[in-house]
Design an enzyme around this catalytic site. Structure first.
Site, PDB file in Angstrom:
ATOM      1  N   LYS A   1      -2.162   2.613 -13.411  1.00 37.55           N
ATOM      2  CA  LYS A   1      -0.756   2.229 -13.616  1.00 37.55           C
ATOM      3  C   LYS A   1      -0.551   1.623 -15.006  1.00 37.55           C
ATOM      4  O   LYS A   1       0.480   1.825 -15.634  1.00 37.55           O
ATOM      5  CB  LYS A   1      -0.316   1.249 -12.522  1.00 37.55           C
ATOM      6  CG  LYS A   1      -0.135   1.929 -11.159  1.00 37.55           C
ATOM      7  CD  LYS A   1       0.483   1.000 -10.138  1.00 37.55           C
ATOM      8  CE  LYS A   1       0.685   1.726  -8.816  1.00 37.55           C
ATOM      9  NZ  LYS A   1       1.267   0.923  -7.770  1.00 37.55           N
TER      10      LYS A   1
ATOM     11  N   HIS B   1      -6.844  26.097  12.969  1.00 43.22           N
ATOM     12  CA  HIS B   1      -6.574  27.430  12.417  1.00 43.22           C
ATOM     13  C   HIS B   1      -7.235  27.603  11.061  1.00 43.22           C
ATOM     14  O   HIS B   1      -7.006  28.595  10.381  1.00 43.22           O
ATOM     15  CB  HIS B   1      -5.063  27.659  12.311  1.00 43.22           C
ATOM     16  CG  HIS B   1      -4.403  27.644  13.658  1.00 43.22           C
ATOM     17  ND1 HIS B   1      -4.231  28.765  14.417  1.00 43.22           N
ATOM     18  CD2 HIS B   1      -3.936  26.619  14.412  1.00 43.22           C
ATOM     19  CE1 HIS B   1      -3.652  28.447  15.573  1.00 43.22           C
ATOM     20  NE2 HIS B   1      -3.475  27.139  15.586  1.00 43.22           N
TER      21      HIS B   1
ATOM     22  N   GLU C   1      -8.568   2.743   0.006  1.00 44.15           N
ATOM     23  CA  GLU C   1      -8.226   1.579  -0.823  1.00 44.15           C
ATOM     24  C   GLU C   1      -9.018   0.324  -0.437  1.00 44.15           C
ATOM     25  O   GLU C   1      -9.502  -0.387  -1.303  1.00 44.15           O
ATOM     26  CB  GLU C   1      -6.726   1.291  -0.734  1.00 44.15           C
ATOM     27  CG  GLU C   1      -5.889   2.365  -1.410  1.00 44.15           C
ATOM     28  CD  GLU C   1      -4.418   1.997  -1.475  1.00 44.15           C
ATOM     29  OE1 GLU C   1      -4.063   0.991  -2.100  1.00 44.15           O
ATOM     30  OE2 GLU C   1      -3.597   2.719  -0.866  1.00 44.15           O
TER      31      GLU C   1
HETATM   32  O1  PA5 Z   1      -1.605   0.300  -1.778  1.00 42.62           O
HETATM   33  C1  PA5 Z   1      -1.162   0.307  -2.918  1.00 42.62           C
HETATM   34  O2  PA5 Z   1      -1.162  -0.694  -3.663  1.00 42.62           O
HETATM   35  C2  PA5 Z   1      -0.561   1.578  -3.472  1.00 42.62           C
HETATM   36  O3  PA5 Z   1      -0.783   2.657  -2.619  1.00 42.62           O
HETATM   37  C3  PA5 Z   1       0.933   1.370  -3.740  1.00 42.62           C
HETATM   38  O4  PA5 Z   1       1.621   1.204  -2.534  1.00 42.62           O
HETATM   39  C4  PA5 Z   1       1.503   2.546  -4.517  1.00 42.62           C
HETATM   40  O5  PA5 Z   1       0.855   2.654  -5.760  1.00 42.62           O
HETATM   41  C5  PA5 Z   1       3.005   2.426  -4.757  1.00 42.62           C
HETATM   42  O6  PA5 Z   1       3.355   1.162  -5.224  1.00 42.62           O
HETATM   43  P1  PA5 Z   1       4.581   0.408  -4.551  1.00 42.62           P
HETATM   44  O7  PA5 Z   1       4.227   0.281  -3.099  1.00 42.62           O
HETATM   45  O8  PA5 Z   1       4.658  -0.898  -5.242  1.00 42.62           O
HETATM   46  O9  PA5 Z   1       5.764   1.282  -4.775  1.00 42.62           O
END
Ligand code: PA5
Length: 339
Positions: A334, A240, A224
């Site tokens: 999203k 393994h 990310e």
């Molecule tokens: O880092 C991020 O923004 C994502 O991995 C979110 O955590 C994920 O999409 C889930 O969203 P939320 O944390 O708002 O439930």
């Protein structure tokens, strides 16, 4: 959000942990007396808090603790279980789907969220919620997401010594910040040096099963923050299967880098397997970079690795000229889902 601001928020994890402890001390939660299992639902940056908590507390979990990272609630989740739904935004559809199924089955619930639909539901149905501050990105809000979860387990009498371990972690993280924080020049900053070494590679990250959440978190943060693909594997399971693929890599003909997260807490047999693997595959992969945690408790060791590696991921983004605060593709996905 500017990328510098994002890096500063990551670097302020120790202070965030302290703020989260303060929030927990003010929230009143009413947990059922007798439960036969705990389920933790959460995705991505929120879900990783569950992975970390389960591993940190593994030695004291008297009942099964299961992670749910999907739409479907396990059949075994009943009114005798507890569901902890963790979603920073409060709007993640997989987590909301599990919550809806739990409601139908009358499963007791607790939420950890900054708002959204989870907070609305908590208000409407009088469900206990740890309301955490708004305005963060989930992956930069780990303190706010993880500490309430640990606090819930403390209330369930499955987290002895939590306060002492958190105190140790905060001290160690603050020390680390002075060594690898954004104010430390790249030449003296070990996190920056590691970032410069791996920034053009496909990192393969391995740790013992106990520390796997730190390896997995690093993979996710590289994905990310730095938009870099990476792989996290668990020793000794990887020996393994994956070891064959690693051994087949031709020296110099690939761009992988190999990283081991190590701890003196690892069992002697795991340490031995790591040493053997190093000698079998290290040369093809240009050597193994080993990263050691700080502190004594598993909680401190885990968080010190997470902290160091979070900073590495942010510096990889910096070196590669990528904005760590931007996750346009996840947001696009999203948006499409919400249509
Ligand atoms: O880092 C991020 O923004 C994502 O991995 C979110 O955590 C994920 O999409 C889930 O969203 P939320 O944390 O708002 O439930």
């Amino acid at each position: 959000m500017k990328s510098n601001e994002f890096i500063n928020i990551l670097a302020a994890l120790p202070e965030q942990i302290e703020k989260a402890q303060d929030i927990c001390s003010r929230v009143k939660v009413d947990l059922p007396e007798k439960i036969n299992a705990v389920y933790i639902a959460g995705m991505g940056g929120s879900g990783v808090a569950g992975l970390l908590a389960k591993s940190i507390l593994s030695e004291n979990l008297k009942i099964p603790v299961e992670l749910i990272r999907d739409y479907a609630a396990p059949f075994a989740m009943t009114k005798n279980s507890l569901l902890v739904a963790v979603s920073y935004s409060g709007n993640t559809e997989e987590t909301l789907s599990v919550v809806a199924q739990a409601e139908k089955r009358r499963v007791p619930m607790v939420f950890i969220s900054s708002g959204g639909k989870l907070a609305e539901l908590a208000e409407a149905k009088k469900i206990d919620i740890f309301e955490i501050p708004k305005g963060y990105q989930p992956r930069a809000a780990l303190g706010f997401l993880l500490i309430p979860l640990l606090y819930i387990f403390e209330k369930l009498k499955m987290a002895p010594g939590l306060k002492e371990d958190l105190a140790e972690a905060v001290i160690e993280l603050k020390k680390l910040c002075g060594e690898i924080g954004p104010g430390v020049s790249p030449h003296q900053n070990e996190a920056h040096k590691l970032a410069a070494k791996i920034c053009k590679t496909f990192p393969l990250i391995y740790s013992s099963a106990a520390l796997y959440p730190a390896a997995y978190r690093f993979k996710c943060q590289l994905n990310e923050n730095a938009k870099l693909l990476a792989h996290a594997g668990e020793m000794t399971e990887s020996n393994h299967n994956e070891i064959e693929g690693l051994c087949a890599l031709k020296r110099g003909a690939h761009n992988h880098s190999l990283l081991y997260l190590r701890s003196e807490r690892d069992s002697e047999r795991t340490k031995k397997q790591m040493e053997i693997t190093k000698s079998l595959v290290g040369a093809q992969l240009g050597g193994v970079r080993e990263i050691f945690p700080r502190g004594k408790s598993l909680l401190c060791q885990m968080l010190s690795l997470v902290y160091f590696l979070d900073m590495v991921s942010a510096y990889v983004a910096e070196v590669n000229g990528t904005d760590p605060a931007e996750i346009g593709t996840i947001l696009k996905l999203k948006k499409e889902l919400s249509r």
